[in-house]
Design a protein around this motif. Structure first.
Motif, mmCIF file in Angstrom:
data_model
loop_
_atom_site.group_PDB
_atom_site.id
_atom_site.type_symbol
_atom_site.label_atom_id
_atom_site.label_comp_id
_atom_site.label_asym_id
_atom_site.label_seq_id
_atom_site.Cartn_x
_atom_site.Cartn_y
_atom_site.Cartn_z
ATOM 1 N N LEU A 173 0.690 -1.083 -0.105
ATOM 2 C CA LEU A 173 0.071 -0.055 0.108
ATOM 3 C C LEU A 173 1.047 1.242 0.083
ATOM 4 O O LEU A 173 0.398 2.277 -0.554
ATOM 5 C CB LEU A 173 -1.041 0.083 1.098
ATOM 6 C CG LEU A 173 -2.144 -1.180 1.178
ATOM 7 C CD1 LEU A 173 -2.915 -1.036 2.463
ATOM 8 C CD2 LEU A 173 -2.870 -0.926 0.098
ATOM 9 N N LEU B 265 -3.277 5.738 -4.054
ATOM 10 C CA LEU B 265 -4.160 5.789 -3.022
ATOM 11 C C LEU B 265 -4.370 7.103 -2.272
ATOM 12 O O LEU B 265 -3.158 7.639 -2.090
ATOM 13 C CB LEU B 265 -3.795 4.482 -1.747
ATOM 14 C CG LEU B 265 -4.119 3.115 -2.273
ATOM 15 C CD1 LEU B 265 -3.451 2.268 -1.372
ATOM 16 C CD2 LEU B 265 -5.610 2.840 -2.629
ATOM 17 N N THR C 261 -4.081 8.227 1.201
ATOM 18 C CA THR C 261 -3.694 8.211 2.433
ATOM 19 C C THR C 261 -2.591 8.569 2.850
ATOM 20 O O THR C 261 -1.591 8.351 1.923
ATOM 21 C CB THR C 261 -4.395 6.928 3.078
ATOM 22 O OG1 THR C 261 -4.062 6.790 4.557
ATOM 23 C CG2 THR C 261 -3.440 5.596 2.322
ATOM 24 N N ALA D 11 -3.835 1.910 6.953
ATOM 25 C CA ALA D 11 -4.714 1.514 5.917
ATOM 26 C C ALA D 11 -4.796 -0.146 5.565
ATOM 27 O O ALA D 11 -5.553 -0.718 5.537
ATOM 28 C CB ALA D 11 -4.432 2.006 4.127
ATOM 29 N N GLN E 52 -6.815 -1.319 8.196
ATOM 30 C CA GLN E 52 -8.477 -1.127 7.882
ATOM 31 C C GLN E 52 -8.966 -2.405 6.776
ATOM 32 O O GLN E 52 -10.062 -2.826 6.919
ATOM 33 C CB GLN E 52 -8.627 0.246 7.487
ATOM 34 C CG GLN E 52 -8.508 1.080 8.779
ATOM 35 C CD GLN E 52 -8.471 2.539 8.203
ATOM 36 O OE1 GLN E 52 -7.842 2.888 7.303
ATOM 37 N NE2 GLN E 52 -8.932 3.429 9.147
ATOM 38 N N PHE F 206 -12.923 -0.384 0.672
ATOM 39 C CA PHE F 206 -11.584 0.182 0.977
ATOM 40 C C PHE F 206 -11.126 1.121 -0.330
ATOM 41 O O PHE F 206 -10.700 2.191 0.003
ATOM 42 C CB PHE F 206 -10.429 -1.044 0.845
ATOM 43 C CG PHE F 206 -9.039 -0.274 0.999
ATOM 44 C CD1 PHE F 206 -8.670 -0.138 2.302
ATOM 45 C CD2 PHE F 206 -8.276 -0.294 0.119
ATOM 46 C CE1 PHE F 206 -7.313 0.210 2.619
ATOM 47 C CE2 PHE F 206 -6.900 0.355 0.247
ATOM 48 C CZ PHE F 206 -6.591 0.519 1.420
ATOM 49 N N PHE G 233 -10.357 5.271 -0.222
ATOM 50 C CA PHE G 233 -8.824 5.576 -0.255
ATOM 51 C C PHE G 233 -8.464 5.866 -1.828
ATOM 52 O O PHE G 233 -7.341 6.213 -2.084
ATOM 53 C CB PHE G 233 -7.775 4.646 0.297
ATOM 54 C CG PHE G 233 -8.109 4.381 1.649
ATOM 55 C CD1 PHE G 233 -7.696 5.469 2.612
ATOM 56 C CD2 PHE G 233 -8.613 3.477 2.494
ATOM 57 C CE1 PHE G 233 -7.909 5.346 3.925
ATOM 58 C CE2 PHE G 233 -8.590 3.306 3.740
ATOM 59 C CZ PHE G 233 -8.328 4.378 4.552
#
Length: 90
Positions: free
Chosen positions: A27, A36, A38, A44, A47, A83, A87
């Motif tokens: 990520l 993404l 974030t 992340a 989550q 998700f 994001f």
């Protein structure tokens, strides 16, 4: 052989912590290239794993019922969809 000072460290190094760290690494790479929205890849990852694991635990009745491939795919698809809605860059 020396005894580990903390059994929790042994458990987390060999178990879910490794999965979470590997996912956070992937990520982070997506965050760096702007894929993404974030700034915390570890959060992340936690989550995303929660979105995956929570429904699977409920559907499997806390692991007492086997889930079929279709049910696993659907749970995974909806977790990833949720998700990405949170994001994905606008």
């Amino acid at each position: 052989m020396a005894r580990p000072a903390c059994i929790w460290a042994v458990v987390t190094e060999a178990g879910p912590h490794r999965l979470s760290q590997a996912l956070a690494d992937r990520l982070a790479r997506l965050i760096l290239v702007g894929r993404l929205r974030t700034t915390d890849p570890e959060l992340a990852a936690a989550q995303l794993l929660a979105l995956l694991i929570g429904p699977l635990e409920a559907r499997s009745r806390m692991g007492t019922r086997l889930l079929g491939d279709d049910e696993l795919r659907e749970a995974s698809r909806t977790a990833v969809d949720t998700f990405l809605r949170a994001f994905w860059p606008l």
